[in-house]
Motif scaffolding. Structure first.
Motif, PDB file in Angstrom:
ATOM      1  N   ALA A 100       0.789  -1.116  -0.139  1.00 13.36           N
ATOM      2  CA  ALA A 100      -0.706  -0.019  -0.082  1.00 13.36           C
ATOM      3  C   ALA A 100       0.841   0.971  -0.233  1.00 13.36           C
ATOM      4  CB  ALA A 100      -0.511  -0.041   1.194  1.00 13.36           C
ATOM      5  N   VAL A 101       0.252   2.629  -1.110  1.00 11.69           N
ATOM      6  CA  VAL A 101       0.918   4.279  -0.350  1.00 11.69           C
ATOM      7  C   VAL A 101       0.452   3.948   0.738  1.00 11.69           C
ATOM      8  CG1 VAL A 101       1.488   5.590  -1.656  1.00 11.69           C
ATOM      9  CG2 VAL A 101       1.493   3.331  -2.904  1.00 11.69           C
ATOM     10  N   ASP A 102       0.589   4.287   1.315  1.00  6.17           N
ATOM     11  CA  ASP A 102       0.501   5.345   2.827  1.00  6.17           C
ATOM     12  C   ASP A 102       0.216   6.777   2.367  1.00  6.17           C
ATOM     13  OD1 ASP A 102      -0.693   5.999   5.650  1.00  6.17           O
ATOM     14  OD2 ASP A 102       1.006   5.165   6.400  1.00  6.17           O
ATOM     15  N   PRO A 103      -1.173   7.604   2.041  1.00  5.61           N
ATOM     16  CA  PRO A 103      -0.961   8.884   1.751  1.00  5.61           C
ATOM     17  C   PRO A 103      -1.250   9.762   3.399  1.00  5.61           C
ATOM     18  CG  PRO A 103      -3.385   7.700   2.054  1.00  5.61           C
ATOM     19  CD  PRO A 103      -1.927   6.657   2.040  1.00  5.61           C
ATOM     20  N   ALA A 104      -0.603   8.834   3.972  1.00 10.42           N
ATOM     21  CA  ALA A 104       0.448   9.683   5.732  1.00 10.42           C
ATOM     22  C   ALA A 104       1.357  10.119   5.734  1.00 10.42           C
ATOM     23  CB  ALA A 104      -0.711   8.596   6.682  1.00 10.42           C
ATOM     24  N   VAL A 105       2.675   8.382   4.926  1.00 10.56           N
ATOM     25  CA  VAL A 105       4.000   8.755   4.773  1.00 10.56           C
ATOM     26  C   VAL A 105       4.054   9.540   3.474  1.00 10.56           C
ATOM     27  CG1 VAL A 105       6.161   7.467   4.200  1.00 10.56           C
ATOM     28  CG2 VAL A 105       3.864   6.119   5.908  1.00 10.56           C
ATOM     29  N   ASP A 106       3.516   9.309   2.728  1.00 13.86           N
ATOM     30  CA  ASP A 106       3.311  10.362   1.348  1.00 13.86           C
ATOM     31  C   ASP A 106       2.560  10.837   0.798  1.00 13.86           C
ATOM     32  OD1 ASP A 106       4.668  11.751  -1.000  1.00 13.86           O
ATOM     33  OD2 ASP A 106       6.285  10.627  -0.882  1.00 13.86           O
ATOM     34  N   PRO A 107       1.975  11.821   0.690  1.00 14.23           N
ATOM     35  CA  PRO A 107       0.408  12.529   0.211  1.00 14.23           C
ATOM     36  C   PRO A 107       0.811  12.409  -1.246  1.00 14.23           C
ATOM     37  CG  PRO A 107       0.743  14.253   1.549  1.00 14.23           C
ATOM     38  CD  PRO A 107       2.036  12.857   2.232  1.00 14.23           C
ATOM     39  N   ALA A 108       1.491  12.953  -1.752  1.00 13.58           N
ATOM     40  CA  ALA A 108       1.472  13.087  -3.515  1.00 13.58           C
ATOM     41  C   ALA A 108       1.847  12.156  -3.927  1.00 13.58           C
ATOM     42  CB  ALA A 108       2.687  13.995  -3.421  1.00 13.58           C
ATOM     43  N   VAL A 109       2.241  10.958  -3.271  1.00 12.69           N
ATOM     44  CA  VAL A 109       2.688   9.862  -3.900  1.00 12.69           C
ATOM     45  C   VAL A 109       0.967   9.135  -4.305  1.00 12.69           C
ATOM     46  CG1 VAL A 109       3.578   7.267  -4.262  1.00 12.69           C
ATOM     47  CG2 VAL A 109       5.291   9.454  -3.678  1.00 12.69           C
ATOM     48  N   ALA A 110       0.940   9.193  -3.457  1.00 12.21           N
ATOM     49  CA  ALA A 110      -0.819   8.297  -2.820  1.00 12.21           C
ATOM     50  C   ALA A 110      -1.466   8.863  -3.806  1.00 12.21           C
ATOM     51  CB  ALA A 110      -0.763   8.692  -1.411  1.00 12.21           C
ATOM     52  N   ALA A 111      -1.634  10.283  -3.794  1.00 11.36           N
ATOM     53  CA  ALA A 111      -2.489  11.453  -5.159  1.00 11.36           C
ATOM     54  C   ALA A 111      -1.868  10.675  -6.673  1.00 11.36           C
ATOM     55  CB  ALA A 111      -2.249  12.656  -4.603  1.00 11.36           C
ATOM     56  N   ALA A 112      -0.347  10.492  -6.756  1.00  9.47           N
ATOM     57  CA  ALA A 112      -0.526  10.820  -8.276  1.00  9.47           C
ATOM     58  C   ALA A 112      -1.242   8.752  -8.609  1.00  9.47           C
ATOM     59  CB  ALA A 112       1.185  10.405  -8.457  1.00  9.47           C
ATOM     60  N   VAL A 113      -0.756   8.394  -7.716  1.00  4.32           N
ATOM     61  CA  VAL A 113      -1.518   6.665  -7.699  1.00  4.32           C
ATOM     62  C   VAL A 113      -2.475   6.390  -8.064  1.00  4.32           C
ATOM     63  CG1 VAL A 113      -1.501   4.184  -6.664  1.00  4.32           C
ATOM     64  CG2 VAL A 113       0.975   5.727  -6.899  1.00  4.32           C
ATOM     65  N   ASP A 114      -3.543   7.638  -6.872  1.00  5.86           N
ATOM     66  CA  ASP A 114      -4.417   7.672  -7.362  1.00  5.86           C
ATOM     67  C   ASP A 114      -5.508   7.705  -8.487  1.00  5.86           C
ATOM     68  OD1 ASP A 114      -5.022   6.454  -5.025  1.00  5.86           O
ATOM     69  OD2 ASP A 114      -5.663   7.941  -3.972  1.00  5.86           O
ATOM     70  N   ASP A 115      -4.529   8.935  -8.895  1.00  4.98           N
ATOM     71  CA  ASP A 115      -4.994   9.258 -10.163  1.00  4.98           C
ATOM     72  C   ASP A 115      -4.893   8.908 -11.425  1.00  4.98           C
ATOM     73  OD1 ASP A 115      -4.881  11.884  -9.253  1.00  4.98           O
ATOM     74  OD2 ASP A 115      -3.651  13.129  -9.959  1.00  4.98           O
ATOM     75  N   ALA A 116      -3.514   7.971 -11.693  1.00  6.31           N
ATOM     76  CA  ALA A 116      -3.231   6.781 -12.173  1.00  6.31           C
ATOM     77  C   ALA A 116      -4.595   5.854 -12.203  1.00  6.31           C
ATOM     78  CB  ALA A 116      -2.193   6.480 -12.579  1.00  6.31           C
ATOM     79  N   VAL A 117      -4.259   5.107 -10.992  1.00  6.61           N
ATOM     80  CA  VAL A 117      -5.412   4.222 -11.488  1.00  6.61           C
ATOM     81  C   VAL A 117      -7.227   4.809 -11.633  1.00  6.61           C
ATOM     82  CG1 VAL A 117      -7.352   2.937  -9.688  1.00  6.61           C
ATOM     83  CG2 VAL A 117      -4.480   3.200  -8.901  1.00  6.61           C
ATOM     84  N   ALA A 118      -7.633   5.948 -12.008  1.00  5.47           N
ATOM     85  CA  ALA A 118      -8.703   6.630 -12.712  1.00  5.47           C
ATOM     86  C   ALA A 118      -8.159   6.449 -13.883  1.00  5.47           C
ATOM     87  CB  ALA A 118      -8.898   8.312 -11.695  1.00  5.47           C
ATOM     88  N   GLU A 119      -7.159   6.790 -14.627  1.00  5.79           N
ATOM     89  CA  GLU A 119      -7.144   6.929 -15.696  1.00  5.79           C
ATOM     90  C   GLU A 119      -7.424   5.946 -16.588  1.00  5.79           C
ATOM     91  OE1 GLU A 119      -3.121   9.274 -16.064  1.00  5.79           O
ATOM     92  OE2 GLU A 119      -3.611  10.691 -14.766  1.00  5.79           O
ATOM     93  N   ALA A 120      -6.242   4.407 -15.762  1.00  3.57           N
ATOM     94  CA  ALA A 120      -6.540   3.311 -16.518  1.00  3.57           C
ATOM     95  C   ALA A 120      -8.523   3.066 -15.769  1.00  3.57           C
ATOM     96  CB  ALA A 120      -5.374   2.670 -15.481  1.00  3.57           C
ATOM     97  N   ARG A 121      -8.720   3.479 -15.411  1.00  3.54           N
ATOM     98  CA  ARG A 121      -9.940   2.523 -14.696  1.00  3.54           C
ATOM     99  C   ARG A 121     -11.232   3.253 -15.720  1.00  3.54           C
ATOM    100  NH1 ARG A 121     -10.524   3.607  -9.927  1.00  3.54           N
ATOM    101  NH2 ARG A 121     -11.005   1.237  -8.819  1.00  3.54           N
ATOM    102  N   ALA A 122     -10.782   4.122 -16.138  1.00  8.08           N
ATOM    103  CA  ALA A 122     -10.781   5.022 -16.985  1.00  8.08           C
ATOM    104  C   ALA A 122     -11.030   4.332 -19.038  1.00  8.08           C
ATOM    105  CB  ALA A 122     -11.932   7.132 -17.839  1.00  8.08           C
ATOM    106  N   VAL A 123     -10.181   4.252 -19.021  1.00  8.08           N
ATOM    107  CA  VAL A 123     -10.068   3.579 -20.489  1.00  8.08           C
ATOM    108  C   VAL A 123     -10.982   2.144 -20.221  1.00  8.08           C
ATOM    109  CG1 VAL A 123      -8.830   5.058 -20.644  1.00  8.08           C
ATOM    110  CG2 VAL A 123      -7.901   3.256 -20.519  1.00  8.08           C
ATOM    111  N   LEU A 124     -10.538   1.309 -19.191  1.00 10.31           N
ATOM    112  CA  LEU A 124     -10.899  -0.276 -18.986  1.00 10.31           C
ATOM    113  C   LEU A 124     -12.437  -0.174 -20.176  1.00 10.31           C
ATOM    114  CD1 LEU A 124      -9.171  -2.078 -16.497  1.00 10.31           C
ATOM    115  CD2 LEU A 124      -8.975  -2.460 -18.217  1.00 10.31           C
ATOM    116  N   PRO A 125     -12.130  -1.218 -20.742  1.00 11.49           N
ATOM    117  CA  PRO A 125     -13.659  -1.328 -21.038  1.00 11.49           C
ATOM    118  C   PRO A 125     -14.858  -2.642 -19.942  1.00 11.49           C
ATOM    119  CG  PRO A 125     -12.709  -2.999 -22.440  1.00 11.49           C
ATOM    120  CD  PRO A 125     -11.336  -2.112 -21.361  1.00 11.49           C
ATOM    121  N   PRO A 126     -16.183  -1.799 -19.599  1.00 13.21           N
ATOM    122  CA  PRO A 126     -16.914  -2.560 -18.836  1.00 13.21           C
ATOM    123  C   PRO A 126     -16.920  -3.593 -18.547  1.00 13.21           C
ATOM    124  CG  PRO A 126     -18.386  -0.989 -20.619  1.00 13.21           C
ATOM    125  CD  PRO A 126     -17.029  -1.418 -21.031  1.00 13.21           C
ATOM    126  N   GLY A 127     -16.625  -4.363 -17.428  1.00 15.81           N
ATOM    127  CA  GLY A 127     -17.128  -5.678 -17.360  1.00 15.81           C
ATOM    128  C   GLY A 127     -15.816  -6.276 -15.982  1.00 15.81           C
TER     129      GLY A 127
END
Length: 127
Positions: A100-127
């Protein structure tokens, strides 16, 4: 370990993949190159950890950005299973099934990972 231009190999490979896919219209070639760069970064990190080396591992935010773009490239090249596999690796970085990326330890890294997950989820086909 010094890196050409101060940038790590994976970051350079990601930039090259974007150019290859978006500017040159060759997403399959970009996918192949980015997959190789991710494999090399992962292997290098694993070997360094096993050997007790003091080499800094590939930054998590960098891995997340590369995996998110790999998801997109897999979708663009019609390989939904590979896209889902890459997304699973990305989700593991966010803490669902891996370190896990602990937001309490490094909020900038956690935010970057969350953004990447959101971007990837947006292009995945449903299923």
């Amino acid at each position: 370990m010094g890196h050409r231009g101060g940038r790590r190999p994976l970051a350079r490979a990601l930039d090259a993949a974007v150019v290859q896919a978006d500017s040159h219209g060759e997403p399959a070639q970009a996918r192949k190159a980015l997959t190789g760069a991710l494999r090399r970064a992962t292997d290098q990190d694993r070997r360094a950890a096993e050997d007790g080396a003091t080499v800094a591992p590939t930054p998590v935010a960098e891995l997340a950005r590369a995996l998110a773009y790999l998801v997109e490239l897999c979708v663009r090249t019609g390989d939904e299973q590979a896209a889902r596999d890459a997304f699973a690796r990305l989700a593991a970085l966010a803490g669902t099934g891996g370190p896990a990326v602990d937001p309490a330890v490094d909020p900038a890294v956690a935010a970057a990972v969350d953004d990447a997950v959101a971007e990837a989820r947006a292009v995945l086909p449903p299923g």
